[in-house]
Design a protein around this motif. Structure first.
Motif, short mmCIF file in Angstrom:
data_model
loop_
_atom_site.label_atom_id
_atom_site.label_comp_id
_atom_site.label_asym_id
_atom_site.label_seq_id
_atom_site.Cartn_x
_atom_site.Cartn_y
_atom_site.Cartn_z
N ASP A 283 -2.56 4.15 1.06
CA ASP A 283 -3.54 3.70 2.04
C ASP A 283 -2.90 2.99 3.23
O ASP A 283 -3.58 2.54 4.13
CB ASP A 283 -4.60 2.82 1.39
N LEU B 81 5.80 8.43 -5.99
CA LEU B 81 5.61 9.89 -6.06
C LEU B 81 6.75 10.61 -5.33
O LEU B 81 7.25 11.62 -5.81
CB LEU B 81 4.27 10.29 -5.44
N GLY C 122 0.80 -1.22 0.00
CA GLY C 122 0.00 0.00 0.00
C GLY C 122 0.84 1.27 0.00
O GLY C 122 0.31 2.37 -0.09
N MET C 123 2.16 1.11 0.12
CA MET C 123 3.03 2.28 0.16
C MET C 123 3.73 2.51 -1.18
O MET C 123 4.48 3.48 -1.32
CB MET C 123 4.09 2.12 1.24
N LEU C 124 3.49 1.66 -2.15
CA LEU C 124 4.25 1.74 -3.41
C LEU C 124 4.00 3.04 -4.16
O LEU C 124 4.94 3.71 -4.58
CB LEU C 124 3.91 0.54 -4.30
N GLY C 125 2.74 3.41 -4.29
CA GLY C 125 2.41 4.65 -5.00
C GLY C 125 3.03 5.86 -4.33
O GLY C 125 3.58 6.75 -4.98
N PHE C 126 2.94 5.88 -3.02
CA PHE C 126 3.52 6.97 -2.24
C PHE C 126 5.03 7.06 -2.47
O PHE C 126 5.56 8.16 -2.71
CB PHE C 126 3.22 6.71 -0.76
N PRO D 94 2.36 -1.54 -13.89
CA PRO D 94 0.94 -1.26 -13.58
C PRO D 94 0.79 -0.12 -12.57
O PRO D 94 -0.15 0.67 -12.67
CB PRO D 94 0.45 -2.58 -12.99
N ALA D 95 1.71 -0.02 -11.63
CA ALA D 95 1.64 1.07 -10.65
C ALA D 95 1.81 2.42 -11.33
O ALA D 95 1.06 3.36 -11.06
CB ALA D 95 2.70 0.87 -9.57
N PHE E 267 -1.52 11.82 -11.42
CA PHE E 267 -0.46 12.19 -10.49
C PHE E 267 0.89 12.35 -11.17
O PHE E 267 1.79 12.97 -10.63
CB PHE E 267 -0.34 11.17 -9.36
N ALA F 295 -4.49 8.32 -12.65
CA ALA F 295 -5.03 9.17 -11.58
C ALA F 295 -4.65 10.63 -11.76
O ALA F 295 -5.12 11.50 -11.04
CB ALA F 295 -4.55 8.66 -10.22
N LEU G 4 -0.95 5.46 -11.54
CA LEU G 4 -0.64 6.81 -11.06
C LEU G 4 -0.82 7.83 -12.18
O LEU G 4 -1.24 8.97 -11.93
CB LEU G 4 0.81 6.86 -10.53
N LYS H 251 1.23 3.07 -14.40
CA LYS H 251 0.04 3.29 -15.24
C LYS H 251 -1.12 3.86 -14.42
O LYS H 251 -1.80 4.79 -14.85
CB LYS H 251 -0.37 1.96 -15.87
N TYR I 260 -6.15 4.61 -7.35
CA TYR I 260 -5.87 5.72 -6.46
C TYR I 260 -7.04 6.69 -6.49
O TYR I 260 -7.61 6.96 -7.55
CB TYR I 260 -4.59 6.44 -6.88
N THR J 265 4.94 -5.41 -11.27
CA THR J 265 4.55 -4.56 -10.14
C THR J 265 4.70 -3.08 -10.49
O THR J 265 3.79 -2.29 -10.28
CB THR J 265 5.43 -4.87 -8.90
#
Lengths: 102, 102
Positions: free
Chosen positions: B11, A21, A14-18, A53-54, A63, A61, A58, A56, B4, A50
């Motif tokens: 999250d 960024l 759950g921290m990957l997007g964060f 797709p992340a 971001f 969204a 982001l 993509k 997201y 992994t």
DNA sequence: TTAAGTATATAGGATATCCGATATATATAA
DNA sequence: TTATATATATCGGATATCCTATATACTTAA
């Protein structure tokens, strides 16, 4: 019910997007650069299935966006929307983990 | 593919066990105390269906134990195994999020 | 012009987190 | 004693993360 491993209590799911960024807020990078930086930090390198797709999601969204594309190498950078999302997440992160790093 | 949200990029899924161990390393607490402290930190309070299974799994993993039981109120504390797991997780956490808090 | 290395892409699925709903037990107040 | 509040417990499922395997495209070296 094997929810926690031998000495593991934290998989950072759950921290990957964060993290992506955050890394992009330092400087624009392409997928492999990001994966390598995450490998240095976390200790294991996220697989192609992994990281792409992340990126993509982001991008979807709003971001981040493609800053440059040379061959197959796509350099990403944050959008203003991404900077705002990162800022909000940082505040929450800081408050949540207050005292953990000290 | 709504991965997201509007301004959400994080999250914190997968950090619950780590946070519980961290809080218990400060002082023994019971479930509701932990939930309330998490509410203050994260902004939202984990539901009973979240916090109690998590405690059960951490206990099953040998990371914490019941220190005291008064009525239905069960106070938990870390085991040596839990302290070690927390220590390892802290090191990884620190390295992973280096520079995020500054 | 092969061959090898690098970078990206996606489908499919295993797995785990977390929550909603519900139930139970204890303590306290009216 | 009834009612209310507090604390714990569990099932079932919605959801999302992440990986494996596979494919494609570009670059460079032999």
């Amino acid at each position: 019910m094997p929810r926690y491993g031998d000495e593991e209590c934290c998989d950072m799911r759950g921290m990957l997007g964060f993290l992506i960024l955050f890394l992009l807020s330092k400087k624009p990078m392409h997928g492999q650069e990001i994966a390598d930086e995450l490998a240095k930090r976390r200790g294991d390198k996220p697989s192609p299935g992994t990281i792409y797709p992340a990126l993509k999601s982001l991008k979807y969204a709003g971001f981040l966006r493609e800053e440059e594309k040379v061959g197959k190498t796509i350099t990403y950078c944050l959008t203003p929307r991404g900077m705002k999302a990162l800022h909000i997440a940082k505040r929450r992160f800081t408050r949540t983990f207050l005292g953990v790093l000290s």
